[in-house]
Design a protein around this motif. Structure first.
Motif, PDB file in Angstrom:
ATOM      1  N   GLU A 305       0.816  -1.220   0.000  1.00 33.18           N
ATOM      2  CA  GLU A 305       0.000   0.000   0.000  1.00 33.18           C
ATOM      3  C   GLU A 305       0.848   1.268   0.000  1.00 33.18           C
ATOM      4  O   GLU A 305       0.307   2.369  -0.020  1.00 33.18           O
ATOM      5  CB  GLU A 305      -0.957  -0.025   1.202  1.00 33.18           C
ATOM      6  CG  GLU A 305      -1.942  -1.178   1.089  1.00 33.18           C
ATOM      7  CD  GLU A 305      -3.097  -1.117   2.065  1.00 33.18           C
ATOM      8  OE1 GLU A 305      -3.102  -0.195   2.908  1.00 33.18           O
ATOM      9  OE2 GLU A 305      -3.989  -1.982   1.975  1.00 33.18           O
ATOM     10  N   SER A 308       3.136   3.250  -5.643  1.00 31.86           N
ATOM     11  CA  SER A 308       2.277   3.996  -6.573  1.00 31.86           C
ATOM     12  C   SER A 308       1.761   3.022  -7.635  1.00 31.86           C
ATOM     13  O   SER A 308       2.280   1.915  -7.784  1.00 31.86           O
ATOM     14  CB  SER A 308       3.075   5.116  -7.237  1.00 31.86           C
ATOM     15  OG  SER A 308       4.079   4.552  -8.066  1.00 31.86           O
ATOM     16  N   SER A 309       0.739   3.441  -8.373  1.00 25.81           N
ATOM     17  CA  SER A 309       0.155   2.545  -9.384  1.00 25.81           C
ATOM     18  C   SER A 309       1.179   2.212 -10.476  1.00 25.81           C
ATOM     19  O   SER A 309       1.235   1.081 -10.965  1.00 25.81           O
ATOM     20  CB  SER A 309      -1.105   3.158  -9.987  1.00 25.81           C
ATOM     21  OG  SER A 309      -0.851   4.502 -10.352  1.00 25.81           O
ATOM     22  N   GLU A 310       2.050   3.197 -10.830  1.00 25.86           N
ATOM     23  CA  GLU A 310       3.081   2.935 -11.855  1.00 25.86           C
ATOM     24  C   GLU A 310       4.075   1.877 -11.364  1.00 25.86           C
ATOM     25  O   GLU A 310       4.485   0.990 -12.122  1.00 25.86           O
ATOM     26  CB  GLU A 310       3.864   4.218 -12.203  1.00 25.86           C
ATOM     27  CG  GLU A 310       3.068   5.242 -12.973  1.00 25.86           C
ATOM     28  CD  GLU A 310       2.314   6.180 -12.038  1.00 25.86           C
ATOM     29  OE1 GLU A 310       2.317   5.936 -10.802  1.00 25.86           O
ATOM     30  OE2 GLU A 310       1.715   7.150 -12.538  1.00 25.86           O
ATOM     31  N   LYS A 312       3.498  -0.465  -9.163  1.00 31.96           N
ATOM     32  CA  LYS A 312       2.839  -1.777  -9.146  1.00 31.96           C
ATOM     33  C   LYS A 312       2.806  -2.391 -10.545  1.00 31.96           C
ATOM     34  O   LYS A 312       3.059  -3.587 -10.713  1.00 31.96           O
ATOM     35  CB  LYS A 312       1.418  -1.647  -8.593  1.00 31.96           C
ATOM     36  CG  LYS A 312       1.375  -1.493  -7.089  1.00 31.96           C
ATOM     37  CD  LYS A 312      -0.026  -1.660  -6.559  1.00 31.96           C
ATOM     38  CE  LYS A 312      -0.007  -1.609  -5.036  1.00 31.96           C
ATOM     39  NZ  LYS A 312      -1.336  -1.784  -4.474  1.00 31.96           N
ATOM     40  N   GLU A 313       2.485  -1.552 -11.538  1.00 30.15           N
ATOM     41  CA  GLU A 313       2.439  -2.066 -12.915  1.00 30.15           C
ATOM     42  C   GLU A 313       3.810  -2.571 -13.351  1.00 30.15           C
ATOM     43  O   GLU A 313       3.926  -3.624 -13.989  1.00 30.15           O
ATOM     44  CB  GLU A 313       1.945  -0.967 -13.861  1.00 30.15           C
ATOM     45  CG  GLU A 313       0.433  -0.782 -13.797  1.00 30.15           C
ATOM     46  CD  GLU A 313      -0.016   0.526 -14.433  1.00 30.15           C
ATOM     47  OE1 GLU A 313       0.777   1.118 -15.202  1.00 30.15           O
ATOM     48  OE2 GLU A 313      -1.156   0.959 -14.142  1.00 30.15           O
ATOM     49  N   LYS A 339      -4.518  -1.216  -2.108  1.00 32.39           N
ATOM     50  CA  LYS A 339      -4.598   0.207  -2.456  1.00 32.39           C
ATOM     51  C   LYS A 339      -3.239   0.682  -2.961  1.00 32.39           C
ATOM     52  O   LYS A 339      -2.217   0.017  -2.753  1.00 32.39           O
ATOM     53  CB  LYS A 339      -4.964   1.018  -1.215  1.00 32.39           C
ATOM     54  CG  LYS A 339      -6.314   0.678  -0.613  1.00 32.39           C
ATOM     55  CD  LYS A 339      -6.524   1.488   0.651  1.00 32.39           C
ATOM     56  CE  LYS A 339      -7.803   1.068   1.363  1.00 32.39           C
ATOM     57  NZ  LYS A 339      -7.969   1.777   2.645  1.00 32.39           N
ATOM     58  N   THR A 340      -3.236   1.868  -3.578  1.00 30.92           N
ATOM     59  CA  THR A 340      -1.967   2.479  -3.981  1.00 30.92           C
ATOM     60  C   THR A 340      -1.804   3.790  -3.223  1.00 30.92           C
ATOM     61  O   THR A 340      -2.787   4.382  -2.787  1.00 30.92           O
ATOM     62  CB  THR A 340      -1.940   2.769  -5.505  1.00 30.92           C
ATOM     63  OG1 THR A 340      -3.076   3.559  -5.825  1.00 30.92           O
ATOM     64  CG2 THR A 340      -1.964   1.488  -6.308  1.00 30.92           C
ATOM     65  N   ASP A 342      -0.833   6.708  -4.300  1.00 25.37           N
ATOM     66  CA  ASP A 342      -1.059   7.975  -5.022  1.00 25.37           C
ATOM     67  C   ASP A 342      -2.539   8.330  -5.166  1.00 25.37           C
ATOM     68  O   ASP A 342      -2.883   9.374  -5.690  1.00 25.37           O
ATOM     69  CB  ASP A 342      -0.377   7.953  -6.397  1.00 25.37           C
ATOM     70  CG  ASP A 342      -0.673   6.683  -7.177  1.00 25.37           C
ATOM     71  OD1 ASP A 342      -1.336   5.801  -6.606  1.00 25.37           O
ATOM     72  OD2 ASP A 342      -0.228   6.577  -8.331  1.00 25.37           O
ATOM     73  N   GLN A 346      -8.977   5.270  -1.951  1.00 23.98           N
ATOM     74  CA  GLN A 346      -9.339   4.361  -3.037  1.00 23.98           C
ATOM     75  C   GLN A 346      -9.631   2.967  -2.495  1.00 23.98           C
ATOM     76  O   GLN A 346      -8.967   2.478  -1.596  1.00 23.98           O
ATOM     77  CB  GLN A 346      -8.158   4.303  -4.018  1.00 23.98           C
ATOM     78  CG  GLN A 346      -8.333   3.286  -5.116  1.00 23.98           C
ATOM     79  CD  GLN A 346      -7.002   2.861  -5.695  1.00 23.98           C
ATOM     80  OE1 GLN A 346      -5.960   3.290  -5.231  1.00 23.98           O
ATOM     81  NE2 GLN A 346      -7.035   2.008  -6.694  1.00 23.98           N
ATOM     82  N   MET A 351      -6.377  -4.831 -10.719  1.00 26.52           N
ATOM     83  CA  MET A 351      -5.684  -4.130 -11.814  1.00 26.52           C
ATOM     84  C   MET A 351      -5.560  -5.085 -12.986  1.00 26.52           C
ATOM     85  O   MET A 351      -5.431  -6.289 -12.812  1.00 26.52           O
ATOM     86  CB  MET A 351      -4.270  -3.708 -11.345  1.00 26.52           C
ATOM     87  CG  MET A 351      -4.304  -2.674 -10.244  1.00 26.52           C
ATOM     88  SD  MET A 351      -2.674  -2.474  -9.513  1.00 26.52           S
ATOM     89  CE  MET A 351      -1.761  -1.800 -10.881  1.00 26.52           C
TER      90      MET A 351
END
Length: 352
Positions: A305, A308-310, A312-313, A339-340, A342, A346, A351
């Motif tokens: 957690e 950031s989403s980037e 994680k990707e 959750k992320t 950033d 949320q 994802m």
């Protein structure tokens, strides 16, 4: 000569050594304290693949200390000669005689009081030179434990770091290499050395990782101290940052995983450094050891957690390059269902 003899029963009562009873009590529970470590041959083989193939020449302890002393002595002699026009005087023969006597005591020491002449070494400006006379490589393990107590308490952090690096670490590594386990007193010395965490990391853990020759057995034994002892978050964060940025060797994964498992609230800068540490393996064609995958899983579980989403990707993409049949699906599940950092408030969503 008096300094070399143990004091009488009534003397020096304020300095009574309280450590030995607790040490004996600890000895009763010494089951896992540096005892025989069972090492999986497969893991050992995997770690050896990532070891430094051309390690720097390992010099003896005496070589290292003597080199440092000579370097410092030359520097001081030059400075003194320039000021006074006279060379720096050598050690008084009586001092040499006293510390040769201390050397004899320490080479046979088992328990009890230490010579007073030895206890004052940390207060001396030329403590390294005096220490060299006592031949640390000839000390018994019990003497090394008592010396570590004295030096960790009385030396400044930078000096303690030199003692750990030049005296304690080589002795510990030699003991593990020779007996495939670590002597109980040396194990307790390593624990006692953590009294100064910054010196411990800079003098023991970081040099061990940087050497590129840390074996699986060494990593497990020394790493167990990280698990058992409480370490301030700032010191651990700095160590994780340093290990994450250095050239990879298998032992690094063990130390990182143990520090991650302490569940610190890490600064984002350290979390980001750990992400980059893993992402650096995208271009690595080698088969990574299970230890690396375990470290990656521990990171995903503890800090999912804080990513950031980037990030994680990118980490999910990394799983396509390096996967493990049992561990990788777990890592993917942890990253996807969390959750992320950033996006505030949320809800965890799957994802793509």
């Amino acid at each position: 000569q008096q300094a070399l003899c143990p004091a009488g029963p009534g003397a020096d009562s304020e300095e009574e050594d309280e450590e030995w009873p607790s040490l004996e009590k600890a000895a009763a529970q010494r089951g896992d304290a540096g005892g025989k470590v069972e090492v999986d041959p497969e893991d050992e083989k995997a770690i050896e693949m990532f070891m430094n193939k051309n390690p720097p020449l390992r010099r003896t302890l005496a070589d290292i200390i003597m080199e440092k002393i000579t370097e410092k002595q030359t520097e001081v002699e030059t400075a003194l000669s320039e000021i006074s026009g006279r060379p720096m005087p050598q050690l008084d023969p009586r001092v040499l005689e006293v510390y040769r006597g201390v050397r004899e005591v320490l080479s046979k020491y088992r328990s009890g009081k230490l010579p007073k002449a030895f206890k004052i070494i940390p207060a001396l400006s030329n403590w390294e030179q005096i220490l060299y006379i006592t031949e640390p490589e000839a000390w018994t393990a019990a003497a090394m434990y008592q010396a570590t107590r004295i030096f960790s308490s009385n030396l400044k952090e930078r000096m303690a770091q030199r003692f750990y690096n030049l005296v304690l670490l080589p002795r510990v590594r030699d003991d593990i290499a020779e007996y495939k386990r670590l002597n109980f007193h040396l194990y307790m010395a390593l624990k006692k050395a953590l009294f100064k965490p910054a010196a411990w990391f800079k003098g023991i853990l970081i040099p061990l990782c940087e050497s590129g020759t840390c074996t699986l057995r060494e990593a497990i034994i020394i790493g167990s101290i990280l698990t058992k002892c409480s370490i301030p978050v700032l010191h651990s964060s700095a160590a994780m940052l340093k290990i994450a940025e250095m050239q990879y060797s298998g032992a690094n994964s063990i130390f990182l995983r143990l520090l991650i498992d302490k569940k610190y609230a890490l600064p984002f800068r350290v979390v980001d450094a750990l992400v980059f540490h893993f992402l650096a393996f995208r271009t690595d064609q080698r088969d990574l050891p299970v230890l690396w995958h375990q470290c990656f899983l521990a990171f995903a579980q503890r800090y999912k957690e804080d990513l950031s989403s980037e990030q994680k990707e990118a980490l999910l993409e990394l799983l396509k390059f390096h996967s493990h049949p049992q561990i990788s699906p777990e890592i993917r599940r942890e990253l996807v269902n969390s959750k992320t950092r950033d996006v505030e408030g949320q809800q965890p969503v799957a994802m793509e």
